[in-house]
Design an enzyme around this catalytic site. Structure first.
Site, mmCIF file in Angstrom:
data_model
loop_
_atom_site.group_PDB
_atom_site.id
_atom_site.type_symbol
_atom_site.label_atom_id
_atom_site.label_comp_id
_atom_site.label_asym_id
_atom_site.label_seq_id
_atom_site.Cartn_x
_atom_site.Cartn_y
_atom_site.Cartn_z
ATOM 1 N N SER A 86 5.445 -13.497 38.634
ATOM 2 C CA SER A 86 6.069 -14.261 39.715
ATOM 3 C C SER A 86 5.689 -13.628 41.040
ATOM 4 O O SER A 86 5.410 -12.428 41.113
ATOM 5 C CB SER A 86 7.589 -14.265 39.537
ATOM 6 O OG SER A 86 8.211 -15.102 40.493
ATOM 7 N N ASP A 87 5.678 -14.450 42.077
ATOM 8 C CA ASP A 87 5.418 -13.935 43.420
ATOM 9 C C ASP A 87 6.250 -14.736 44.414
ATOM 10 O O ASP A 87 6.381 -15.959 44.283
ATOM 11 C CB ASP A 87 3.931 -14.037 43.778
ATOM 12 C CG ASP A 87 3.610 -13.228 45.028
ATOM 13 O OD1 ASP A 87 3.662 -11.978 44.963
ATOM 14 O OD2 ASP A 87 3.327 -13.826 46.084
ATOM 15 N N THR A 88 6.816 -14.034 45.375
ATOM 16 C CA THR A 88 7.673 -14.661 46.387
ATOM 17 C C THR A 88 7.112 -14.394 47.770
ATOM 18 O O THR A 88 6.678 -13.279 48.070
ATOM 19 C CB THR A 88 9.105 -14.100 46.305
ATOM 20 O OG1 THR A 88 9.646 -14.380 45.014
ATOM 21 C CG2 THR A 88 10.006 -14.729 47.367
#
Length: 207
Positions: A86-88
């Site tokens: 995941s990446d934000t």
């Protein structure tokens, strides 16, 4: 009586974020961490390309993290299981606000978001055991109250802004700054649980 063997993990989690680990546990996911080696260049992976939109950026970085994790799993000879990455990112207007480089950078970001709405984008990739990638994107809007210089200075002094996209964590002290959100609270934290659960279902992972 023979002791009961611990159940196998559902997947590998290629993230050292304690928030993502906490969120996965919340929905009953068993995972094994699959973290990067010291020689992997995370900064190069997260570099923004010229003209790249925040939406394209966060999805590209997440997919690259998944590819790197798949190579890592193969190189270590680990059992074939799904991999989750995941990446934000936070964006204000068209500007991508990554992790602050220092206190001055954190101040600049927080001052810019004061009294305004910004977007929080979190991409999720699940690579199935046979190597098929699946992707999802969560987009949320967050509006901050007007922040004083004292508010910002105290928050920076807490150390909380560092290591976080946009220089804040909604699950911590910055919750007091948030006047309104629209979207996914867990996505703003770093892992949108609705979208993640849907990907896991597509990957035939039963929780």
């Amino acid at each position: 009586m023979e002791p009961t063997a611990a159940p196998h993990p559902h997947l590998y989690l290629a993230s050292q974020s304690p928030r993502r680990q906490e969120l996965l546990r919340q929905i009953g996911v068993r995972f094994e961490l699959l973290l990067a080696d010291g020689d992997e260049d995370a900064e190069a992976l997260e570099a923004v390309l010229l003209g790249e939109t925040p939406d394209d950026y966060v999805q590209r970085v997440c997919a690259l993290k998944a590819q790197a994790a798949a190579r890592r799993r193969a190189a270590r000879g680990l059992p074939a299981r799904p991999i989750l990455t995941s990446d934000t990112t936070v964006c204000l207007g068209g500007e991508i606000l990554g992790k602050p480089a220092d206190a001055a950078d954190a101040h600049r970001m927080l001052r810019g978001m004061s009294g305004r709405e910004h977007r929080v984008l979190t991409a999720v990739t699940v690579v199935t055991a046979d190597g098929t990638p699946m992707h999802a994107l969560s987009v949320s809007q967050v509006r901050f109250a007007v922040l004083t210089d004292v508010d910002i200075a105290r928050y920076i002094a807490s150390g909380e802004p560092f290591g976080k996209a946009g220089a804040y964590g909604i699950q911590g002290r910055a919750a007091a700054f948030v006047a309104h959100i629209s979207g996914s609270y867990s996505g703003i934290m770093g892992l949108p649980l609705f979208e993640t659960a849907a990907l896991l279902a597509q990957a035939a992972i039963t929780l």
